[in-house]
Design a protein around this motif. Sequence first.
Motif, PDB file in Angstrom:
ATOM      1  N   PHE A  47      36.828  43.751  39.525  1.00 30.69           N
ATOM      2  CA  PHE A  47      37.527  42.096  40.115  1.00 30.69           C
ATOM      3  C   PHE A  47      35.684  42.106  40.424  1.00 30.69           C
ATOM      4  O   PHE A  47      35.479  40.460  39.536  1.00 30.69           O
ATOM      5  N   ALA A  48      35.388  42.156  40.968  1.00 27.41           N
ATOM      6  CA  ALA A  48      33.824  41.947  40.921  1.00 27.41           C
ATOM      7  C   ALA A  48      32.606  41.878  39.858  1.00 27.41           C
ATOM      8  O   ALA A  48      32.081  40.805  39.418  1.00 27.41           O
ATOM      9  N   LEU A  51      33.927  38.596  38.070  1.00 29.36           N
ATOM     10  CA  LEU A  51      32.706  37.699  38.716  1.00 29.36           C
ATOM     11  C   LEU A  51      31.680  37.383  38.099  1.00 29.36           C
ATOM     12  O   LEU A  51      31.067  36.199  37.873  1.00 29.36           O
ATOM     13  N   LEU A  52      31.533  38.320  37.929  1.00 28.48           N
ATOM     14  CA  LEU A  52      29.544  38.950  37.509  1.00 28.48           C
ATOM     15  C   LEU A  52      29.257  38.571  36.345  1.00 28.48           C
ATOM     16  O   LEU A  52      28.238  37.913  35.870  1.00 28.48           O
ATOM     17  N   PRO A  54      31.428  37.406  33.936  1.00 28.52           N
ATOM     18  CA  PRO A  54      32.628  36.245  32.909  1.00 28.52           C
ATOM     19  C   PRO A  54      33.347  36.833  31.177  1.00 28.52           C
ATOM     20  O   PRO A  54      33.980  36.900  30.788  1.00 28.52           O
ATOM     21  N   ASN A  57      35.376  39.175  31.307  1.00 29.20           N
ATOM     22  CA  ASN A  57      36.945  38.598  31.540  1.00 29.20           C
ATOM     23  C   ASN A  57      37.685  37.960  30.305  1.00 29.20           C
ATOM     24  O   ASN A  57      38.665  38.215  29.799  1.00 29.20           O
ATOM     25  N   VAL A 127      40.312  38.125  37.760  1.00 26.91           N
ATOM     26  CA  VAL A 127      39.589  36.868  37.498  1.00 26.91           C
ATOM     27  C   VAL A 127      40.022  35.557  37.165  1.00 26.91           C
ATOM     28  O   VAL A 127      40.558  36.184  35.781  1.00 26.91           O
ATOM     29  N   GLN A 128      39.939  34.678  37.447  1.00 26.91           N
ATOM     30  CA  GLN A 128      41.276  33.178  36.792  1.00 26.91           C
ATOM     31  C   GLN A 128      39.957  32.745  36.570  1.00 26.91           C
ATOM     32  O   GLN A 128      39.059  32.474  37.013  1.00 26.91           O
ATOM     33  N   THR A 129      40.319  31.565  35.482  1.00 20.17           N
ATOM     34  CA  THR A 129      39.076  30.919  34.651  1.00 20.17           C
ATOM     35  C   THR A 129      39.605  29.153  35.151  1.00 20.17           C
ATOM     36  O   THR A 129      39.006  28.851  34.814  1.00 20.17           O
ATOM     37  N   TRP A 134      43.607  30.235  40.188  1.00 20.49           N
ATOM     38  CA  TRP A 134      43.360  30.894  41.310  1.00 20.49           C
ATOM     39  C   TRP A 134      44.675  30.755  42.948  1.00 20.49           C
ATOM     40  O   TRP A 134      44.845  31.631  43.443  1.00 20.49           O
TER      41      TRP A 134
END
Length: 225
Positions: A47-48, A51-52, A54, A57, A127-129, A134
Amino acid sequence: MPFRTSMVPVASSALPFWRRPGHLIRTNARAYVLLNVAAYGLVLVGFALGLLFPELNTARADALESDGTADLVRSAVSSAPLFALLIFAVNLFRLSLATIVLPSLLVPFAGLALFGWWAVETGVTLVQTTAVGWVALIPHALTVLIELQAYVLFLLGAWILGRSWLRPRSVGVQRHRDGYVRGLKSIGLLAVPALILLVVGAIWEAYSLLYLVHPLSQWLLGGAA
């Protein structure tokens, strides 16, 4: 490195069947705790990373589209029972059996490594966009907790199998094949609560995504939903 677990003080066969999975978990408590930390921790690592970076994802979303997973999900979302059945089937056959159990039957502990890779990828996928995405992650977090716990039980079974196979004396037998059989029995015992968790997780995931996300989005996002 294999970590030590305590010897079984009481034969599980002397216990009622419904108590045997819990007894097995308590007997291997250290392994169970470490597998929990590893499973949930690797998802958080993924998940991290999502986020870092994209682009990771995006790559995962493209992979789900290309392998047909996204189309399969879209074809089932019109019916909550069908959606739940699809989720259960994927979680049981693709993840629990094909990723954890079957590889471990051939190579000791192989399923643990394969699951670790899957856990990181799953964390990236979570991770959502979008804002609605979210919001959907709020009820979906419970799904992740439930389903990961089911996988941890299968992971524990795979660990016990590998340990019993390589070190048969750890389960009170001499021959490796006898240790292998003991390990198979452990997987069977742990599969009972794991299957219950997979059923609960599939039902919650299907019904929460279909019936909870929209009103929750309306409440939290208002006109932006």
